[in-house]
Design a protein around this motif. Structure first.
Motif, PDB file in Angstrom:
ATOM      1  N   PHE A  75      -1.836   6.387   0.963  1.00 13.49           N
ATOM      2  CA  PHE A  75      -2.958   5.483   0.725  1.00 13.49           C
ATOM      3  C   PHE A  75      -2.773   4.642  -0.531  1.00 13.49           C
ATOM      4  O   PHE A  75      -3.622   3.808  -0.849  1.00 13.49           O
ATOM      5  CB  PHE A  75      -4.262   6.278   0.641  1.00 13.49           C
ATOM      6  CG  PHE A  75      -4.776   6.710   1.987  1.00 13.49           C
ATOM      7  CD1 PHE A  75      -5.488   5.826   2.794  1.00 13.49           C
ATOM      8  CD2 PHE A  75      -4.532   7.988   2.463  1.00 13.49           C
ATOM      9  CE1 PHE A  75      -5.950   6.215   4.041  1.00 13.49           C
ATOM     10  CE2 PHE A  75      -4.988   8.382   3.713  1.00 13.49           C
ATOM     11  CZ  PHE A  75      -5.694   7.498   4.505  1.00 13.49           C
ATOM     12  N   SER A  76      -1.666   4.860  -1.242  1.00 16.63           N
ATOM     13  CA  SER A  76      -1.343   4.005  -2.379  1.00 16.63           C
ATOM     14  C   SER A  76      -0.619   2.746  -1.932  1.00 16.63           C
ATOM     15  O   SER A  76      -0.488   1.788  -2.702  1.00 16.63           O
ATOM     16  CB  SER A  76      -0.460   4.770  -3.381  1.00 16.63           C
ATOM     17  OG  SER A  76      -1.178   5.837  -3.958  1.00 16.63           O
ATOM     18  N   ASN A  77      -0.147   2.755  -0.684  1.00 11.16           N
ATOM     19  CA  ASN A  77       0.486   1.562  -0.122  1.00 11.16           C
ATOM     20  C   ASN A  77      -0.522   0.416  -0.134  1.00 11.16           C
ATOM     21  O   ASN A  77      -1.671   0.574   0.309  1.00 11.16           O
ATOM     22  CB  ASN A  77       0.947   1.859   1.309  1.00 11.16           C
ATOM     23  CG  ASN A  77       1.586   0.658   1.974  1.00 11.16           C
ATOM     24  OD1 ASN A  77       0.884  -0.201   2.509  1.00 11.16           O
ATOM     25  ND2 ASN A  77       2.903   0.601   1.946  1.00 11.16           N
ATOM     26  N   ASP A  78      -0.115  -0.746  -0.633  1.00 10.45           N
ATOM     27  CA  ASP A  78      -1.056  -1.866  -0.809  1.00 10.45           C
ATOM     28  C   ASP A  78      -1.744  -2.246   0.489  1.00 10.45           C
ATOM     29  O   ASP A  78      -2.964  -2.444   0.516  1.00 10.45           O
ATOM     30  CB  ASP A  78      -0.309  -3.083  -1.382  1.00 10.45           C
ATOM     31  CG  ASP A  78       0.127  -2.854  -2.819  1.00 10.45           C
ATOM     32  OD1 ASP A  78      -0.455  -1.961  -3.460  1.00 10.45           O
ATOM     33  OD2 ASP A  78       1.052  -3.549  -3.268  1.00 10.45           O
ATOM     34  N   ALA A  79      -0.984  -2.354   1.565  1.00  9.00           N
ATOM     35  CA  ALA A  79      -1.572  -2.770   2.842  1.00  9.00           C
ATOM     36  C   ALA A  79      -2.597  -1.750   3.330  1.00  9.00           C
ATOM     37  O   ALA A  79      -3.693  -2.107   3.782  1.00  9.00           O
ATOM     38  CB  ALA A  79      -0.474  -2.966   3.889  1.00  9.00           C
ATOM     39  N   ILE A  80      -2.226  -0.483   3.251  1.00  8.19           N
ATOM     40  CA  ILE A  80      -3.131   0.581   3.696  1.00  8.19           C
ATOM     41  C   ILE A  80      -4.364   0.627   2.798  1.00  8.19           C
ATOM     42  O   ILE A  80      -5.506   0.739   3.277  1.00  8.19           O
ATOM     43  CB  ILE A  80      -2.419   1.941   3.683  1.00  8.19           C
ATOM     44  CG1 ILE A  80      -1.232   1.936   4.658  1.00  8.19           C
ATOM     45  CG2 ILE A  80      -3.392   3.059   4.033  1.00  8.19           C
ATOM     46  CD1 ILE A  80      -1.616   1.777   6.100  1.00  8.19           C
TER      47      ILE A  80
END
Length: 217
Positions: A75-80
Motif C-alpha cells: 500500500f506504499s506503492n503510489d498508484a495503490i
C-alpha cells in the motif's frame, strides 16, 4: 556395507567360540525385532510432530511479521495508495469492494507463495530425515536377523541390541543434532521481541540454514 561386514565377521568369530546356542535365541531375536520396529515408529511419530510444530511457528512468522510488512509495502506503492485514498475520500462502498476484490487475490497469491517458499524446505527436510531413520532401522533389522545365531543368552540381547543400533548409526545423538539445528533455524526466523532486523533477511537465512541441514544428511 563396511559396518555390516565388521558385524558379520565379529559374529562368525563369536560363533566359532561358542559350543552351543540357546534354544531361546530365535524367540529373543523375534522379540528384539518387534521392539526395534516399535522404537522406529515412535521416533517417526515424534519427528512428524516436531515438524508440525515448526510449520505452525513458520505460519506464525508469516501472519505476525511478514504479512504486515508486505501489506505496508504494497500500500506504499503510489498508484495503490492514491487509488485507496480516493476510495476512502469518496466513501463509495461499492468501489471499495471492487478494489478489494481486485487486489485481494493478488495479495493472497503473494502470501501463499511466501508460505510455500518457507514451508517446502521444512517438508523436504522432514522427508529426508524420516527416510534416513527408516534406512537405519531397516539395516538394524537385517543385522538382527543375521545375528540370531550369535545370541548366547537372554541377558546379552539388550547389550547386543544397543551396540548394533549404535554401530548402524541410528543413535539418538545423530538424529537429535538434526532436530536441534532445525529448531534453531525456526527460532532464528521468528526472531526476538523488538528485533528490528529485516524479515526478508531472516527468511533468506532460514532457507539457507534448512538447505545446509538437508545437505548434511
Amino acid at each position: 556395507m563396511k559396518i555390516i561386514r565388521v558385524i558379520f565377521f565379529a559374529g562368525v568369530l563369536a560363533l566359532m567360540g561358542c559350543t552351543s546356542i540357546p534354544p531361546e535365541a530365535p524367540e529373543l531375536s523375534v522379540e528384539l525385532g518387534k521392539r526395534i520396529s516399535a522404537i522406529e515408529d515412535s521416533n517417526i511419530i515424534l519427528l512428524n510432530r516436531f515438524f508440525d510444530q515448526k510449520r505452525k511457528e513458520v505460519d506464525r512468522f508469516i501472519e505476525d511479521e511478514w504479512v504486515p510488512e508486505f501489506a505496508n509495502q504494497f500500500f506504499s506503492n503510489d498508484a495503490i495508495a492514491n487509488a485507496w485514498d480516493t476510495l476512502v475520500r469518496e466513501n463509495d462502498k461499492k468501489q471499495r469492494l471492487m478494489f478489494l476484490v481486485k487486489v485481494g487475490p493478488r495479495l493472497q497469491k503473494k502470501i501463499n507463495e511466501k508460505r510455500l517458499e518457507l514451508i517446502q524446505p521444512l517438508d523436504e527436510l522432514e522427508r529426508q530425515i524420516e527416510r534416513k531413520i527408516r534406512e537405519e532401522y531397516t539395516q538394524v533389522r537385517a543385522m538382527n536377523s543375521s545375528i540370531t545365531s550369535f545370541l548366547v543368552s537372554a541377558s546379552e540381547v539388550s547389550e547386543n541390541r544397543n551396540r548394533y543400533l549404535e554401530m548402524a548409526g541410528a543413535t539418538d545423538k545423530s538424529m537429535g543434532q538434526l532436530i536441534d539445528k532445525t529448531d534453531a533455524a525456526v527460532t532464528n526466523l521468528l526472531g526476538k521481541a523488538g528485533d528490528a532486523e529485516n524479515k526478508a533477511v531472516r527468511a533468506e537465512e532460514f532457507l539457507g540454514k534448512v538447505r545446509e541441514i538437508r545437505d548434511s544428511i
